[in-house]
Design an enzyme around this catalytic site. Sequence first.
Site, PDB file in Angstrom:
ATOM      1  N   ASN A  35      -0.587   4.106   0.216  1.00 55.47           N
ATOM      2  CA  ASN A  35      -0.799   5.476  -0.276  1.00 55.47           C
ATOM      3  C   ASN A  35      -1.407   6.392   0.775  1.00 55.47           C
ATOM      4  O   ASN A  35      -1.187   7.604   0.750  1.00 55.47           O
ATOM      5  CB  ASN A  35      -1.677   5.460  -1.531  1.00 55.47           C
ATOM      6  CG  ASN A  35      -0.887   5.057  -2.761  1.00 55.47           C
ATOM      7  OD1 ASN A  35       0.331   5.138  -2.768  1.00 55.47           O
ATOM      8  ND2 ASN A  35      -1.575   4.612  -3.794  1.00 55.47           N
ATOM      9  N   HIS A  61      -4.719  -4.198  -5.168  1.00 59.91           N
ATOM     10  CA  HIS A  61      -3.810  -3.107  -5.499  1.00 59.91           C
ATOM     11  C   HIS A  61      -2.373  -3.607  -5.549  1.00 59.91           C
ATOM     12  O   HIS A  61      -1.738  -3.830  -4.525  1.00 59.91           O
ATOM     13  CB  HIS A  61      -3.941  -1.969  -4.489  1.00 59.91           C
ATOM     14  CG  HIS A  61      -3.071  -0.799  -4.809  1.00 59.91           C
ATOM     15  ND1 HIS A  61      -2.437  -0.043  -3.850  1.00 59.91           N
ATOM     16  CD2 HIS A  61      -2.686  -0.269  -6.010  1.00 59.91           C
ATOM     17  CE1 HIS A  61      -1.731   0.908  -4.439  1.00 59.91           C
ATOM     18  NE2 HIS A  61      -1.871   0.771  -5.740  1.00 59.91           N
TER      19      HIS A  61
END
Length: 323
Positions: free
Chosen positions: A229, A179
């Site tokens: 996140n 990511h």
Amino acid sequence: MAFATRRFVRAASSSSSSSSAAAAAAATAAAKKLLVKHVTVIGGGLMGAGIAQIAAASGHTVVLVDQSDEILKKSTKGIEESLKRVTKKKFADKPEAGAEFIEKTLKNLTTSTDAVAVVHSTDLVIEAIVENQEIKNELFKRLDKFAPEHTIFASNTSSLQITQLANSTTRQDRFGGLHFFNPVPMMKLVEVIKTPMTSQKTFESLMDFSKAVGKSPVSCKDTPGFIVNRLLVPYMMEAVRLFERGDASKEDIDVAMKLGAGYPMGPFELLDYVGLDTSKYIIDGWHALEPNNPLFAPSPLVDKLVAEKKLGKKTGEGFYKYK
């Protein structure tokens, strides 16, 4: 005394042998790690193009794949412009070296509209397409049939479970998450995600690749939102709930977090920047996984704005209006 001494020597010898065996095993595992040389990036958007850029700039052979030549031309142009910005800072006093850096990087990069045709010789496939489980699964399932046995698959997803994506293939042990963060050439962080099925060899190869492209990798299990996140999205949603209850205005909440917490953007500014549709998609997905988790509760106001196509900066209006 002699008996005790002999026992100690045998024990020490056994311990030494065990240590040697462990060291040999570690050396063997390290030797078997995949050295990534050829990278295929699927998706020519901002994230995919950014990943392709840093991989090519660090000496990897890269193929950037998308559905049309038109998209890829736009991606290549964006990469060239990004490289020019990078060289202005990196080679401020050496313009010739900067020009050489751009030339070498672009030589390492090619494009294709045929993913199946290019994966047959790749070491690492990085997927950076639309954030949709079914579409990603279908892509990985198809590529799994044509990629070599040694090839590692990785997804750049920010919200979907890596395990579910890996289960669409027959290479669950050679599957992980990578990511990256936007803008990729500037942001130093990469979250490397290891599922329960990801082999140690694969994990270490992904960590090594992340370092090779100049990033600082952190590792995380396959938990919703990973690290950044998982903390960031509930924070933004809690700011919305604060506003929904009438406890404070969105303007004051943004000012408070910038001046009080030292954040560069307030939560509402950040929501508009990220896109309200993206944030809604993430929180809805997590809510489906853990419906009783209050951190993952959907927001009626966010749902309303998304229904009205007020998605943030990209549409000209979200929580704020943009000219």
